[in-house]
Design a protein around this motif. Structure first.
Motif, PDB file in Angstrom:
ATOM      1  N   ALA A  82       0.819  -1.202   0.000  1.00  0.00           N
ATOM      2  CA  ALA A  82       0.000   0.000   0.000  1.00  0.00           C
ATOM      3  C   ALA A  82       0.856   1.256   0.000  1.00  0.00           C
ATOM      4  CB  ALA A  82      -0.881  -0.002   1.229  1.00  0.00           C
ATOM      5  N   LYS A 121      -0.900   4.184  -0.817  1.00  0.00           N
ATOM      6  CA  LYS A 121      -1.910   5.240  -0.703  1.00  0.00           C
ATOM      7  C   LYS A 121      -2.332   5.422   0.756  1.00  0.00           C
ATOM      8  CE  LYS A 121      -5.991   6.376  -3.274  1.00  0.00           C
ATOM      9  NZ  LYS A 121      -5.607   7.649  -3.806  1.00  0.00           N
ATOM     10  N   GLY A 126      -4.590   5.756   3.812  1.00  0.00           N
ATOM     11  CA  GLY A 126      -5.918   5.206   4.134  1.00  0.00           C
ATOM     12  C   GLY A 126      -6.143   3.812   3.601  1.00  0.00           C
ATOM     13  N   ASP A 127      -5.166   3.293   2.864  1.00  0.00           N
ATOM     14  CA  ASP A 127      -5.319   1.923   2.354  1.00  0.00           C
ATOM     15  C   ASP A 127      -4.894   0.970   3.478  1.00  0.00           C
ATOM     16  OD1 ASP A 127      -5.583  -0.315   0.907  1.00  0.00           O
ATOM     17  OD2 ASP A 127      -4.062   0.142  -0.603  1.00  0.00           O
ATOM     18  N   ASP A 128      -5.766   0.909   4.466  1.00  0.00           N
ATOM     19  CA  ASP A 128      -5.406   0.158   5.673  1.00  0.00           C
ATOM     20  C   ASP A 128      -6.214  -1.142   5.727  1.00  0.00           C
ATOM     21  OD1 ASP A 128      -4.731  -0.734   8.120  1.00  0.00           O
ATOM     22  OD2 ASP A 128      -5.870   0.770   9.238  1.00  0.00           O
ATOM     23  N   PRO A 129      -5.551  -2.264   5.513  1.00  0.00           N
ATOM     24  CA  PRO A 129      -6.327  -3.508   5.428  1.00  0.00           C
ATOM     25  C   PRO A 129      -6.552  -4.205   6.766  1.00  0.00           C
ATOM     26  CG  PRO A 129      -4.064  -3.899   4.813  1.00  0.00           C
ATOM     27  CD  PRO A 129      -4.138  -2.492   5.276  1.00  0.00           C
TER      28      PRO A 129
END
Lengths: 779, 611
Positions: free
Chosen positions: A205, A207, A209-212
């Motif tokens: 990631a 980007k 906020g691309d928090d999985p």
């Protein structure tokens, strides 16, 4: 985790360990490692790309490389290249590799990592040059790989096979990669002094906020997770597996190496659909069943193997299938079926004009039929004719291995039929020359050495036999072959009188043979034969009987073993007074496998035994004539030991008929040969007969001899008797000791030597007691 | 009667519906009712509802949370309460007939449709007739599917009809004929036979007749969610839909709510169903209004754990391009019901738009772990591949999704997008066409068709499709922009100007860069030789650079145009100002700007008095 729960999944080419190799290649290309590390690094990369080789010095059983193994190889390689600084270089590479592996934190980052490996590749040199010219010098990589280069094609293969994977396979690759690297976490943390935290995800990631994390935590809620946890998934590339299987087949066939439990688990847990793609799996099962003497299993797997081969339209394999089938039948002594399969195989090979296979079939057939002289067949008119054919047909460059085997077969044929020593030596020399020039085919060289050892053993040159044994032992990497060589060594020691050493050597082999049922059968037969012989010598007839019974229950095709068994059986009967039974055995063998034309060695050996029967029946003249015949036959064929045995029989016969002078003359004449021979039994017997003849002569001439002469003669007799008794003691041949002591007593009486008489009488009493004890005790 | 008992009423009806629909093999409807039933707020918590306070605990309540005691002997249904009357019930049949029905139903469950239909031959009970005809229909649908050999394959003729439909319709018509009425049953008033007729008519493309039949069915039994789904799918414009909804509301008011024993202050369960339908219709037609949000929030208070409703809310946010809100809602749905894959393809679309690669990859892994062979999973994986620029693989997964479910709405459209990426406009057009044939309300597919034809320079066609998309989503500025572009290509400058102005109206948000639209408008006015307007829009475009500090080709060109314009009008200082700061553009433009600045400066200098 139990290996029963292993689920094997095949991918076309990718496997977790290849991700490590890709990381190493990327590090090499980027030039982030000291340039001195290039050599050891590339050595390791190439080693793992090429996979295991049968030419490696250390034969290992096939298995997939682990991360630790790769790291260990890197360290070894660095230390080998730079003994002093190697450790630092190895640390450098290790840190880089682990860092690359641990920065991959999600499937997405693995995806990006592999697909980005494409940027290492250029089509050709020109493209690479123009690429480098067009980018700023700061971002120029140290090396670019052309697609056709060794590393380039590996990278290309990895990337393209990754791109062809379906998503669920990529998911599996990720999961197995996570498992693959898991064990290295602590090392990585130690090396980088990280605790609990992992490096940032370089490829994942980017980007905000691309928090999985939410989705990651949801995985724990999957109900299938608990089931999956029980099943260990092993992702293997089909390419690797095919290589591994081929390697495993080779080492199984050539060296009889044991399949590791891990590899066995992989084979057993492969889904049906996958095993169909790789029929070799069944072939390995077949070879293993063959080792375990599991006829049904071997039969089923062999058929399954060829059925799957057929489904790939490999009809050309039909005659090989039949050959394997014949081998299988032969292994389990189904002679009729083996011959039928062989007939069919030969006709198909002829039809397909497969000369190589045809030559191999005929060589196999010769070896098979030589052990089964009673088997009727219409393959060829005579062994000589067949061998002539094979020798001429295999002279082609491409059949070197078969060519050497043809000469070895020729030598065997010569040795069996009692051909001249010169022609046997000629064949052996030719075989040696070809096998030495045969490249990497060690097996034909080892079989040559074994044959040469047997030849020199029969020729009485124990030192040469020993040397050839040593060479064979050094050259052989097959466990079963080594066991057989050791057995031969034990025979040599046994013959030379080192009984204890011989048995302890055999004892040491037990560990090696535990997994191979066929070999262990052969081995225990050899052991039983030696035990029987020793028991007969020590007058332990009950024990000998039980060993013989055990041997009787065995079904062994080896002609020499069969001969030895029959011989010992006859000898046992002879010793226990069953002369008629011994005679029957003699008659039977002489009319079956020990015919003069087909197997001269055993023909002579049994005739010599017959001489012993004559002796018991007081037919000394017949004994004399037969032993003279045997002597003639033995000398013409170079059977030195048999020749010596014949001389002993002649001497014995002469003593019996009262021709003491002749007997003494014969034994004196051949005395140097007996001395030269390392066979302790023969040597002792020669001394015994010499003493016996001398005593008789002394009795006749004592009045004519001067005091000095008397003293000399008596001293010689006593010395001979001492040598004989010592020898017999060493090999525990109690009956012979008794004979010697009787002679000693006679001598003492003759010369009125009270002390000697007392000594002899006492010893005689003791030995009689011992014999009595042994012959009545069960074991 | 209090609110709590009212919820019991709703539960009672949903429970009945779940059982009834399940017994008829209408599994999706049954599943929906059961999900709604389990998503209802518990009675204890509902007491807070009237005071309009939201309990904290309901947020953490998952549908998988267990009661303390699984066995409840206290629950009683007030049988004498008329509210607890079952709305629809099949007449009782002999036990022998019932046995046959049970056998047939088990065959139906095992997907042995022909055998099921055969078993029920000759039976006159409406339940048996429904199952017999429904399984006959499904059997032919299955065969039709098998014959097509895959999506977009050689035999994939989506227009091929199910040969059993006319026969079943004929039989149904005969049954509905009054003369043939059974002495115990009036078939024409059976909601399920009507539902069956409705779906058959829909397959025959008799849309309005089908709608009438489905409406009739729903008026008799409004809890048949399968029927609502079919009705909603048949609606193709918002006005008609709202009219139908109004119709329903007034009908139910007369039928159920004006009954003397019903308290007017309470909400009847049927009203709740209609409210849900209203939300779905508004969502499908991309509507946004406060009323809609109010209704939705109200329903979510009643059904705090009803994932379907949450999905609707997320979809509304998605349509209004509030992707963050939509993502949060989907996160919440996943947390409460992690194994629910329904609509997760939409979630993946959201992550795709937000370019959350890592999260999307985890979603794909997660969905794969649950069920690899669900169309939603395939769409998620396809979206992931699309984000990775692996368009061929994305198409493969979309195809797989469609093989698994031919009516997978988003797959057709998304596959069209992939074909566009691969520059295969013809295949893209076919995909989009199939998408709109499956769901006429899919504005993205209409828009995609417009784009595909635009690529092929077929602007008149393109215009038609953009117009269709615009009808569906009139507040989407992207469509208006595309329309403007299309009109321009077709030399319809005035229409083009109108379209672009519409875009400007829709962009009335602060700090939004409109420079390109202004520039377009200026150019259009230039073509119409309206120099005042040209100046006005060039100036507006330039102002965007000044106000928002946006520098792009358009603002640069506007600056250059303005400098030329001012020099022509001898406003040298202005011209100098425009040209001197020109630093964004091609080398030629920069050179031109420099020469203008030089000239302007010379002119200014020449005007100045000598020192």
């Amino acid at each position: 985790m139990s290996k029963d729960n292993l689920k094997v999944v095949l991918t076309p080419s990718l496997a977790p360990y290849k991700v490590v190799l890709l990381a190493l290649i990327a590090a090499y290309c980027a030039g982030i490692l000291p340039s001195k590390t290039n050599r050891p690094l590339l050595t390791v990369i190439v080693k793992y790309i090429e996979g295991p080789s049968v030419l490696d010095k250390n034969i290992q059983t096939g298995s997939l490389p682990s991360l630790f193994e790769i790291l260990r190889s890197l360290r070894e390689s660095c230390l080998k290249a730079y003994p002093e600084e190697g450790s630092n270089y190895a640390n450098d590479i290790e840190i880089r590799a682990l860092h690359a592996l641990w920065t991959l934190q999600s499937l997405d980052s693995l995806y990006s990592f592999i697909t980005r490996a494409k940027s290492l590749l250029v089509k050709n040199y020109r493209e690479g040059k123009s690429f480098i010219d067009n980018i700023p010098s700061s971002s120029v990589p140290k090396y670019l790989l052309t697609e056709s280069s060794f590393l380039g094609s590996f990278v290309l293969n990895c990337v393209s096979s990754f791109e062809s994977l379906e998503f669920d396979k990529i998911d599996l690759l990720w999961k197995s990669f996570v498992k693959f690297r898991a064990s290295s976490k602590s090392i990585y943390e130690d090396r980088l002094q990280l605790r609990g935290s992992l490096p940032s995800d370089l490829f994942g990631a980017a980007k905000d906020g691309d928090d999985p994390h939410l989705l990651v935590s949801l995985f724990d809620k999957l109900p299938s997770l608990s089931i999956e946890a029980k099943n260990e998934v092993l992702l293997i590339s089909q390419e690797d597996l095919v290589n591994l299987l081929e390697y495993q087949v080779k080492i199984l066939e050539n060296y009889g190496a044991v399949t590791t439990p891990e590899f066995r688990a992989i084979l057993n847990n492969m889904p049906q659909s996958e095993t169909g793609k790789i029929p070799t799996v069944h072939y390995i099962h077949y070879l293993e069943c063959l080792r375990e003497a599991d006829y049904e299993g071997a039969f089923n797997y062999l058929h399954r193997y060829f059925d799957y081969m057929m489904s790939y339209r490999r009809t050309a394999f039909y005659h090989y299938a039949l050959l394997s089938l014949a081998t299988l039948y032969a292994t389990f002594n189904c002679d009729g079926e083996a011959i039928r399969a062989m007939e069919e195989s030969i006709s198909v090979a002829r039809e397909n004009k497969d000369v190589e296979c045809l030559n191999f079939l005929l060589t196999w057939l010769f070896n098979y039929l030589k052990d089964r002289p009673n088997l009727t067949h219409e393959f060829y008119v005579s062994n000589d004719q067949l061998l002539q054919f094979l020798k001429s047909r295999t002279s082609n460059e491409s059949f070197k291995s078969l060519h050497t085997t043809a000469y070895q077969s020729d030598a065997v044929q010569n040795m069996l039929s009692g051909g001249s020593v010169v022609s046997t030596l000629e064949s052996l020399t030719k075989s040696l020359y070809i096998s030495v020039n045969c490249g990497n085919d060690f097996s034909s060289f080892v079989s040559h050495c074994s044959l040469a050892s047997s030849f020199w053993y029969r020729a009485g040159q124990f030192d040469l036999a020993e040397i050839y044994n040593e060479i064979a032992l050094d050259s052989s990497r097959s466990a079963s072959e080594q066991v057989l060589i050791q057995t031969r060594k034990a025979y040599l020691e046994f013959t030379q009188g080192s009984i204890e050493e011989s048995f302890s050597r055999l004892e040491k082999q037990q560990k090696q043979i535990s997994s191979d049922l066929r070999l262990s059968k052969d081995f225990s037969n050899h052991q039983l034969l030696l035990l029987t012989e020793q028991s007969i010598r020590a007058s332990n007839y009950y024990a000998a009987q039980s060993y013989l019974e055990k041997l009787e229950a065995q079904d062994y095709p080896n002609i020499d073993m069969q001969g030895q068994h029959k011989y010992l059986l006859a000898q046992w009967n002879l010793e226990t007074g069953n002369y008629s039974a011994a005679h029957e055995i003699f008659l039977e063998t002489i009319s079956t496998f020990a015919k003069r034309e087909t197997n001269k060695f055993w023909f002579i050996k049994f005739n010599l035994l017959n001489c012993d029967l004559f002796l018991q029946s007081d037919l000394s003249v017949r004994m004399l004539s037969t032993s003279i015949q045997c002597l003639n036959l033995s000398t013409s064929s170079g059977y030195f030991i048999l020749a010596l045995e014949s001389i002993l029989r002649i001497t014995r016969a002469l003593i019996n008929v009262g021709s003491y002078e002749d007997a003494k003359a014969v034994i004196d004449a051949y005395s140097p040969l007996f001395e030269q021979s390392a066979d302790l039994e023969l040597k002792s017997k020669a001394n015994e007969y010499k003493a016996a003849a001398s005593i008789h002569l002394y009795k006749q001439r004592q009045n004519k001899l001067s005091k000095e002469d008397k003293f000399t003669v008596i001293s010689k007799i006593i010395k001979s008797l001492e040598i004989a008794i010592d020898g017999f003691k060493k090999i525990s041949s109690f009956k012979e000791i008794e004979n010697c002591l009787v002679l000693q007593e006679n001598l003492a009486t003759l010369i009125n030597h009270t002390e000697l008489l007392q000594h002899a009488s006492k010893a005689l009493e003791n030995i009689k007691e011992k014999i009595e004890q042994n012959s009545t005790s069960l074991y | 009667m209090n609110q709590s008992l009212e919820l019991d009423h709703l539960k009672f009806q949903l429970r009945e519906a779940t059982e009834l629909l399940g017994s008829l093999g209408l599994y999706q409807g049954s599943k929906w009712c059961a999900e709604a039933l389990n998503g209802i707020i518990s009675n204890d918590l509902s007491k807070n509802l009237s005071s309009d306070k939201k309990s904290d605990s309901d947020e953490t309540l998952s549908i998988y949370d267990l009661e303390d005691n699984e066995y409840d002997n206290n629950e009683t249904t007030p049988v004498n309460d008329p509210l607890y009357n079952v709305i629809f019930k099949f007449p009782k049949v002999q036990s022998k007939i019932n046995d046959k029905y049970q056998f047939a139903k088990s065959l139906f469950d095992c997907k042995e449709f022909d055998r099921c239909s055969q078993t029920l031959n000759g039976l006159k009970s409406s339940k048996c007739i429904f199952l017999r005809l429904y399984s006959k229909f499904l059997s032919h649908e299955k065969k039709k599917e098998e014959e097509t050999e895959g999506v977009l394959g050689q035999n994939d003729n989506y227009n091929s009809t199910n040969p059993s439909i006319p026969l079943i319709l004929k039989e149904l018509d005969q049954l509905f004929d009054e003369n043939n009425n059974h002495k115990f049953e009036n078939y024409s008033e059976n909601p399920f036979l009507l539902y069956l007729k409705g779906i058959l008519l829909l397959r025959q493309k008799f849309n309005s007749l089908a709608q009438q039949t489905l409406i009739k069915s729903l008026k008799i039994y409004p809890f048949n969610w399968s029927c609502w789904v079919e009705l909603i799918s048949s609606l193709n414009n918002l006005d008609q839909s709202l009219q139908i909804l109004k119709d329903f509301e007034s009908f139910f008011e007369i039928k159920f709510l004006n009954k003397s024993n019903f308290n007017n202050n309470q909400i009847h369960p049927i009203q709740i169903i209609v409210k849900i339908v209203k939300i779905v219709i508004n969502q499908e037609f991309f509507q946004q209004s406060m009323e809609l949000y109010d209704d939705l929030n109200y329903l979510l208070q009643i059904f705090p754990n009803f994932s379907y409703l949450k999905t609707q809310k997320a979809l509304i946010s998605y349509h209004s391009m509030d992707y963050q809100e939509a993502e949060d809602l989907f996160d919440d749905i996943l947390t409460n019901d992690p194994l629910r894959l329904d609509d997760m393809d939409i979630y993946s679309n959201i992550l795709y738009v937000m370019e959350k690669k890592s999260k999307l990859s985890y979603l794909a892994q997660f969905a794969s772990s649950i069920d690899r062979f669900r169309s939603e999973t395939c769409c998620i994986v396809a979206n992931y591949y699309s984000l990775k620029f692996e368009h061929e693989k994305a198409i493969m997964y979309y195809r797989r999704a469609l093989t698994l479910n031919r009516n997978c709405l988003s797959a057709w459209t998304l596959m069209g997008h992939e074909f566009v990426e691969l520059k295969n406009s013809h295949a893209a057009i076919e995909s989009y066409r199939r998408a709109v044939d499956t769901n006429i309300k899919d504005f993205k597919a209409w828009y995609g068709l417009g784009q595909a034809y635009e690529v092929l320079d077929m602007h008149l066609y393109s215009l038609y499709y953009y117009q269709r998309a615009c009808t569906l989503k009139p507040l989407d500025k992207r469509i208006w922009q595309a329309l403007g572009n299309c009109y321009e290509k077709l030399n319809k400058f005035k229409d083009s100007i109108k379209s672009y102005k519409k875009v400007l109206n829709l962009n009335e948000v602060e700090n939004f860069d409109n420079s390109s639209i202004f520039f377009k408008l200026a150019l259009l006015y230039e073509k119409l030789l309206n120099s005042d307007k040209v100046y006005e829009f060039m100036k507006l475009c330039y102002n965007e650079e000044i106000n928002l500090n946006v520098k792009n080709d358009e603002t640069a060109k506007a600056r250059l145009w303005l400098s030329k314009f001012e020099i022509k009008n001898k406003n040298f200082e202005l011209a100098y100002n425009y040209a001197s700061d020109f630093n964004h553009g091609t080398s030629q433009e920069i050179e031109e700007a420099r020469s203008i600045a030089r000239e302007a400066r010379n002119r200014i200098n020449s005007k100045l008095p000598n020192l």
